[in-house]
Design a protein around this motif. Structure first.
Motif, PDB file in Angstrom:
ATOM      1  N   MET A  47      15.925  49.741  -8.526  1.00 23.71           N
ATOM      2  CA  MET A  47      16.653  48.722  -7.761  1.00 23.71           C
ATOM      3  C   MET A  47      17.378  47.736  -8.681  1.00 23.71           C
ATOM      4  N   LEU A  48      16.646  47.217  -9.680  1.00 24.02           N
ATOM      5  CA  LEU A  48      17.247  46.272 -10.625  1.00 24.02           C
ATOM      6  C   LEU A  48      18.381  46.926 -11.393  1.00 24.02           C
ATOM      7  N   GLN A  49      18.181  48.201 -11.785  1.00 23.41           N
ATOM      8  CA  GLN A  49      19.224  48.893 -12.528  1.00 23.41           C
ATOM      9  C   GLN A  49      20.476  49.080 -11.673  1.00 23.41           C
ATOM     10  N   THR A  50      20.300  49.358 -10.390  1.00 23.50           N
ATOM     11  CA  THR A  50      21.447  49.497  -9.493  1.00 23.50           C
ATOM     12  C   THR A  50      22.215  48.181  -9.377  1.00 23.50           C
ATOM     13  N   ILE A  51      21.480  47.078  -9.301  1.00 22.70           N
ATOM     14  CA  ILE A  51      22.116  45.760  -9.237  1.00 22.70           C
ATOM     15  C   ILE A  51      22.932  45.505 -10.501  1.00 22.70           C
ATOM     16  N   LEU A  52      22.356  45.839 -11.665  1.00 20.66           N
ATOM     17  CA  LEU A  52      23.082  45.659 -12.929  1.00 20.66           C
ATOM     18  C   LEU A  52      24.276  46.601 -13.023  1.00 20.66           C
ATOM     19  N   ASP A  53      24.100  47.832 -12.527  1.00 20.83           N
ATOM     20  CA  ASP A  53      25.202  48.806 -12.585  1.00 20.83           C
ATOM     21  C   ASP A  53      26.436  48.306 -11.832  1.00 20.83           C
ATOM     22  N   TRP A  54      26.208  47.593 -10.730  1.00 17.70           N
ATOM     23  CA  TRP A  54      27.321  47.113  -9.912  1.00 17.70           C
ATOM     24  C   TRP A  54      27.700  45.662 -10.207  1.00 17.70           C
ATOM     25  N   SER A  55      27.130  45.099 -11.268  1.00 21.29           N
ATOM     26  CA  SER A  55      27.383  43.681 -11.570  1.00 21.29           C
ATOM     27  C   SER A  55      28.831  43.401 -11.938  1.00 21.29           C
ATOM     28  N   GLU A  56      29.535  44.406 -12.461  1.00 20.42           N
ATOM     29  CA  GLU A  56      30.948  44.212 -12.795  1.00 20.42           C
ATOM     30  C   GLU A  56      31.776  43.958 -11.538  1.00 20.42           C
ATOM     31  N   VAL A  57      31.230  44.314 -10.397  1.00 20.92           N
ATOM     32  CA  VAL A  57      31.908  44.052  -9.121  1.00 20.92           C
ATOM     33  C   VAL A  57      31.374  42.772  -8.480  1.00 20.92           C
ATOM     34  N   TRP A  58      30.077  42.730  -8.183  1.00 22.26           N
ATOM     35  CA  TRP A  58      29.565  41.606  -7.391  1.00 22.26           C
ATOM     36  C   TRP A  58      29.591  40.280  -8.152  1.00 22.26           C
ATOM     37  N   ALA A  59      29.524  40.332  -9.488  1.00 20.98           N
ATOM     38  CA  ALA A  59      29.595  39.078 -10.240  1.00 20.98           C
ATOM     39  C   ALA A  59      30.928  38.366 -10.010  1.00 20.98           C
ATOM     40  N   LEU A  60      31.997  39.134  -9.860  1.00 19.88           N
ATOM     41  CA  LEU A  60      33.319  38.547  -9.609  1.00 19.88           C
ATOM     42  C   LEU A  60      33.415  37.904  -8.232  1.00 19.88           C
ATOM     43  N   LEU A  61      32.544  38.311  -7.311  1.00 20.98           N
ATOM     44  CA  LEU A  61      32.557  37.717  -5.979  1.00 20.98           C
ATOM     45  C   LEU A  61      32.107  36.257  -6.003  1.00 20.98           C
ATOM     46  N   ILE A  62      31.415  35.854  -7.067  1.00 21.40           N
ATOM     47  CA  ILE A  62      30.948  34.468  -7.172  1.00 21.40           C
ATOM     48  C   ILE A  62      32.136  33.521  -7.357  1.00 21.40           C
ATOM     49  N   PRO A  63      32.981  33.714  -8.397  1.00 24.41           N
ATOM     50  CA  PRO A  63      34.167  32.851  -8.487  1.00 24.41           C
ATOM     51  C   PRO A  63      35.162  33.099  -7.353  1.00 24.41           C
ATOM     52  N   ALA A  64      35.225  34.346  -6.854  1.00 24.44           N
ATOM     53  CA  ALA A  64      36.141  34.655  -5.750  1.00 24.44           C
ATOM     54  C   ALA A  64      35.774  33.848  -4.513  1.00 24.44           C
ATOM     55  N   ALA A  65      34.463  33.666  -4.260  1.00 24.53           N
ATOM     56  CA  ALA A  65      34.020  32.894  -3.100  1.00 24.53           C
ATOM     57  C   ALA A  65      34.476  31.443  -3.218  1.00 24.53           C
ATOM     58  N   VAL A  66      34.436  30.897  -4.435  1.00 26.65           N
ATOM     59  CA  VAL A  66      34.900  29.518  -4.641  1.00 26.65           C
ATOM     60  C   VAL A  66      36.399  29.416  -4.356  1.00 26.65           C
ATOM     61  N   LEU A  67      37.138  30.449  -4.752  1.00 21.87           N
ATOM     62  CA  LEU A  67      38.596  30.443  -4.550  1.00 21.87           C
ATOM     63  C   LEU A  67      38.972  30.427  -3.071  1.00 21.87           C
ATOM     64  N   LEU A  68      38.105  30.933  -2.215  1.00 23.11           N
ATOM     65  CA  LEU A  68      38.431  31.030  -0.792  1.00 23.11           C
ATOM     66  C   LEU A  68      38.498  29.673  -0.108  1.00 23.11           C
ATOM     67  N   TYR A  69      37.826  28.677  -0.677  1.00 20.66           N
ATOM     68  CA  TYR A  69      37.847  27.366  -0.015  1.00 20.66           C
ATOM     69  C   TYR A  69      38.271  26.223  -0.921  1.00 20.66           C
ATOM     70  N   LYS A  70      38.516  26.483  -2.207  1.00 17.99           N
ATOM     71  CA  LYS A  70      38.900  25.398  -3.102  1.00 17.99           C
ATOM     72  C   LYS A  70      40.176  25.758  -3.841  1.00 17.99           C
ATOM     73  N   LYS A  71      41.227  25.013  -3.597  1.00 21.77           N
ATOM     74  CA  LYS A  71      42.510  25.247  -4.253  1.00 21.77           C
ATOM     75  C   LYS A  71      42.406  24.888  -5.723  1.00 21.77           C
ATOM     76  N   GLN A  72      43.018  25.717  -6.562  1.00 26.39           N
ATOM     77  CA  GLN A  72      42.922  25.520  -8.003  1.00 26.39           C
ATOM     78  C   GLN A  72      44.188  24.889  -8.573  1.00 26.39           C
ATOM     79  N   PRO A  73      44.045  24.148  -9.668  1.00 25.83           N
ATOM     80  CA  PRO A  73      45.230  23.593 -10.344  1.00 25.83           C
ATOM     81  C   PRO A  73      46.065  24.703 -10.964  1.00 25.83           C
TER      82      PRO A  73
END
Length: 218
Positions: free
Chosen positions: A1-27
């Motif tokens: 399970m942990l290995q699967t999470i790490l295997d897909w981290s190149e995708v889901w990790a980007l969802l963290i800053p992407a989520a911020v972008l959805l509600y906060k306008k950037q300079p």
């Protein structure tokens, strides 16, 4: 399970800053990093999907190495643009010259030495050159901060982004440099070592998210 999470981290990790972008306008200064998040998300979804389902794909479509090369090129140029856009006159001329040096490297390397679309291997040379140049940008940023007035708050939004990037490329430089050799002679070690990359990529994206979250509208 942990290995699967790490295997897909190149995708889901980007969802963290992407989520911020959805509600906060950037300079405007963050625009290259914003582009990076969305483009990297598309590329990394393709990378991991091809890797996970490669046995169901035609042989001609079952390699994702060229996508790692593409990700490396895009990462360099977008973060290079980000650094050049920062109001830091310290070695500004060198910062503007580096992208042209990188272009020359790309032309020489992929015309005479490597195939950008190599089926069997990603370009360790490309990834390591990208990492060392981005580390140079990061270190020059911190050197400028050291020379600033002591009363200046260093914990700005760009500080968090640069810190995340600097940590990521510093951790991964030798992994990128040696990865092809390791996959040839120590395949299991190379696969396990890529988990270090995945963990550092999660940290990198957390720092980007912190930078995005702390920004104000401009």
């Amino acid at each position: 399970m942990l290995q699967t999470i790490l295997d897909w981290s190149e995708v889901w990790a980007l969802l963290i800053p992407a989520a911020v972008l959805l509600y906060k306008k950037q300079p405007v200064i963050h625009k290259p990093v914003v582009f990076y998040v969305w483009l990297a998300l598309v590329i990394n979804i393709s990378i991991d999907t091809i890797w996970k389902f490669r046995k169901y794909l035609p042989a001609s479509l079952s390699s994702n190495n060229y996508l790692y090369n593409l990700h490396s090129v895009i990462t360099f140029f977008l973060f290079s643009s980000f650094f050049i856009g920062l109001k830091q006159p310290f070695i500004v001329k060198i910062k503007k010259i580096i992208p042209f040096v990188f272009i020359v490297f790309l032309l020489v390397n992929f015309v005479f030495y490597e195939n950008f679309f190599d089926y069997w291997r990603l370009s360790s040379r490309l990834l390591s050159v990208e990492a060392i140049l981005l580390l140079f940008y990061s270190l020059s940023y911190f050197l400028f901060k050291v020379h600033e007035n002591v009363n200046v708050n260093i914990f700005t939004t760009d500080f968090w982004i640069v810190t995340g990037l600097g940590l990521y490329v510093a951790v991964n430089f030798f992994i990128f440099l040696l990865y092809n050799e390791l996959t040839t002679h120590m395949i299991n070690f190379a696969i396990n070592l890529w988990n270090v990359h995945n963990i550092s990529y999660i940290v990198f994206n957390l720092f980007i998210a912190k930078g995005f979250y702390g920004s104000d509208k401009h």
